[in-house]
Scaffold this motif. Structure first.
Motif, PDB file in Angstrom:
ATOM      1  N   LYS A 269       7.478  10.548  -1.263  1.00  0.00           N
ATOM      2  CA  LYS A 269       8.562  11.092  -1.680  1.00  0.00           C
ATOM      3  C   LYS A 269       8.675  11.444  -3.146  1.00  0.00           C
ATOM      4  CE  LYS A 269      11.111   9.875   2.502  1.00  0.00           C
ATOM      5  NZ  LYS A 269      12.307   8.785   2.963  1.00  0.00           N
ATOM      6  N   LYS A 270       8.456  10.326  -3.907  1.00  0.00           N
ATOM      7  CA  LYS A 270       8.619  10.461  -5.304  1.00  0.00           C
ATOM      8  C   LYS A 270       7.874  11.397  -5.937  1.00  0.00           C
ATOM      9  CE  LYS A 270       8.677   7.712  -9.373  1.00  0.00           C
ATOM     10  NZ  LYS A 270       8.493   6.122 -10.121  1.00  0.00           N
TER      11      LYS A 270
ATOM     12  N   GLN B 198       8.997  14.850  -5.083  1.00  0.00           N
ATOM     13  CA  GLN B 198      10.410  14.975  -5.844  1.00  0.00           C
ATOM     14  C   GLN B 198       9.998  15.279  -7.459  1.00  0.00           C
ATOM     15  OE1 GLN B 198      12.899  11.639  -6.012  1.00  0.00           O
ATOM     16  NE2 GLN B 198      14.516  12.610  -7.222  1.00  0.00           N
TER      17      GLN B 198
ATOM     18  N   ASP C 203       3.469   1.133   4.930  1.00  0.00           N
ATOM     19  CA  ASP C 203       3.726   2.279   5.242  1.00  0.00           C
ATOM     20  C   ASP C 203       4.933   2.997   4.579  1.00  0.00           C
ATOM     21  OD1 ASP C 203       1.559   2.403   7.066  1.00  0.00           O
ATOM     22  OD2 ASP C 203       2.787   2.133   8.657  1.00  0.00           O
ATOM     23  N   THR C 204       5.917   1.965   4.606  1.00  0.00           N
ATOM     24  CA  THR C 204       7.200   2.504   3.787  1.00  0.00           C
ATOM     25  C   THR C 204       6.955   2.535   2.418  1.00  0.00           C
ATOM     26  OG1 THR C 204       8.504   1.013   5.278  1.00  0.00           O
ATOM     27  CG2 THR C 204       9.585   1.596   3.433  1.00  0.00           C
ATOM     28  N   MET C 205       6.245   1.761   1.669  1.00  0.00           N
ATOM     29  CA  MET C 205       5.801   1.953   0.333  1.00  0.00           C
ATOM     30  C   MET C 205       5.231   3.099   0.136  1.00  0.00           C
ATOM     31  SD  MET C 205       4.555  -1.958  -0.638  1.00  0.00           S
ATOM     32  CE  MET C 205       3.871  -1.462  -2.163  1.00  0.00           C
ATOM     33  N   GLU C 206       4.100   3.752   0.903  1.00  0.00           N
ATOM     34  CA  GLU C 206       3.496   4.960   0.843  1.00  0.00           C
ATOM     35  C   GLU C 206       4.508   6.092   1.306  1.00  0.00           C
ATOM     36  OE1 GLU C 206      -0.024   4.817   3.319  1.00  0.00           O
ATOM     37  OE2 GLU C 206      -0.933   3.320   2.487  1.00  0.00           O
ATOM     38  N   GLU C 207       5.176   5.894   1.701  1.00  0.00           N
ATOM     39  CA  GLU C 207       6.315   7.059   2.210  1.00  0.00           C
ATOM     40  C   GLU C 207       7.042   7.299   0.973  1.00  0.00           C
ATOM     41  OE1 GLU C 207       8.554   6.206   5.725  1.00  0.00           O
ATOM     42  OE2 GLU C 207       6.813   6.241   7.081  1.00  0.00           O
ATOM     43  N   GLN C 208       7.545   5.996   0.348  1.00  0.00           N
ATOM     44  CA  GLN C 208       8.305   6.252  -0.746  1.00  0.00           C
ATOM     45  C   GLN C 208       7.530   7.011  -2.085  1.00  0.00           C
ATOM     46  OE1 GLN C 208      11.723   5.794  -1.149  1.00  0.00           O
ATOM     47  NE2 GLN C 208      11.560   5.436   1.141  1.00  0.00           N
ATOM     48  N   GLN C 209       6.245   6.560  -2.206  1.00  0.00           N
ATOM     49  CA  GLN C 209       5.659   7.237  -3.196  1.00  0.00           C
ATOM     50  C   GLN C 209       5.290   8.509  -2.649  1.00  0.00           C
ATOM     51  OE1 GLN C 209       2.132   4.621  -3.028  1.00  0.00           O
ATOM     52  NE2 GLN C 209       2.568   3.056  -4.705  1.00  0.00           N
TER      53      GLN C 209
END
Length: 189
Positions: A179-180, A183, A171-177
């Motif tokens: 956000k990226k 951005q 989940d954290t990895m998906e959230e970061q992707q």
């Protein structure tokens, strides 16, 4: 009495680790042999064609055949051209490309399925290893506390004692992707 200096490490008997590595290699090779044996006739044919068409022999054969075709149809051999506009050659090359790309895709699909299975195995082994290491950290931490070792009270140790939950990591990895991606859209890249 003078002590003898050794010139290097003493030869060690075959370690248990070496035996485990050898066992694992044998198991993997046996699995590959079984998978190869279990392949369907269609997959074996597709693999053989893909293997051949990815070779230099295939390139040389095409250089000779297409070269001869072109030279013949340019009239340089003194023979009557059978494809003076090279339309038949273009059609033959197009049909061949269609079939070859299909065979390559069949082989790639099978290889992707194998890679997915290996990735799943890697993930399972990694999760098991992480669980085992977490248990070891807890055990060593408790031993260190009993021995009144200062590092046992490091706040980071408490964090290391927690089991990793793979779904939270994903989940954290998906959230970061996401956000990226947002951005990058903002920046126009």
């Amino acid at each position: 009495m003078a002590q003898q200096l050794s010139s290097g490490p003493e030869p060690q008997p075959q370690s248990q680790m070496t035996g485990i590595v050898e066992r694992n290699i044998k198991a993997l090779l046996e699995r590959r042999r079984q998978e190869k044996k279990a392949k369907s006739v269609e997959n074996r044919i597709a693999d053989a064609i893909t293997r051949f068409t990815g070779s230099m022999a295939f390139v040389y054969i095409h250089l000779v055949l297409f070269g001869l075709w072109i030279v013949w149809n340019l009239g340089w051999l003194g023979l009557k051209p059978f494809d003076p506009t090279f339309v038949v050659l273009a059609m033959e090359a197009s049909v061949e490309a269609i079939f070859l790309s299909t065979f390559v895709l069949i082989s790639q699909n099978r290889m992707t399925a194998q890679a997915d299975k290996r990735a799943d195995l890697d993930l399972q082994v990694s999760l098991l290893t992480e669980h085992e290491v977490t248990r070891l950290v807890k055990m060593v931490s408790e031993i260190a506390k009993k021995m009144n070792i200062e590092e046992a009270y490091d706040p980071e140790i408490k964090e290391l004692e927690k089991d990793v939950q793979p779904e939270k990591v994903l989940d954290t990895m998906e959230e970061q992707q996401i956000k990226k991606g947002l951005q990058n859209k903002k920046e126009g890249t």
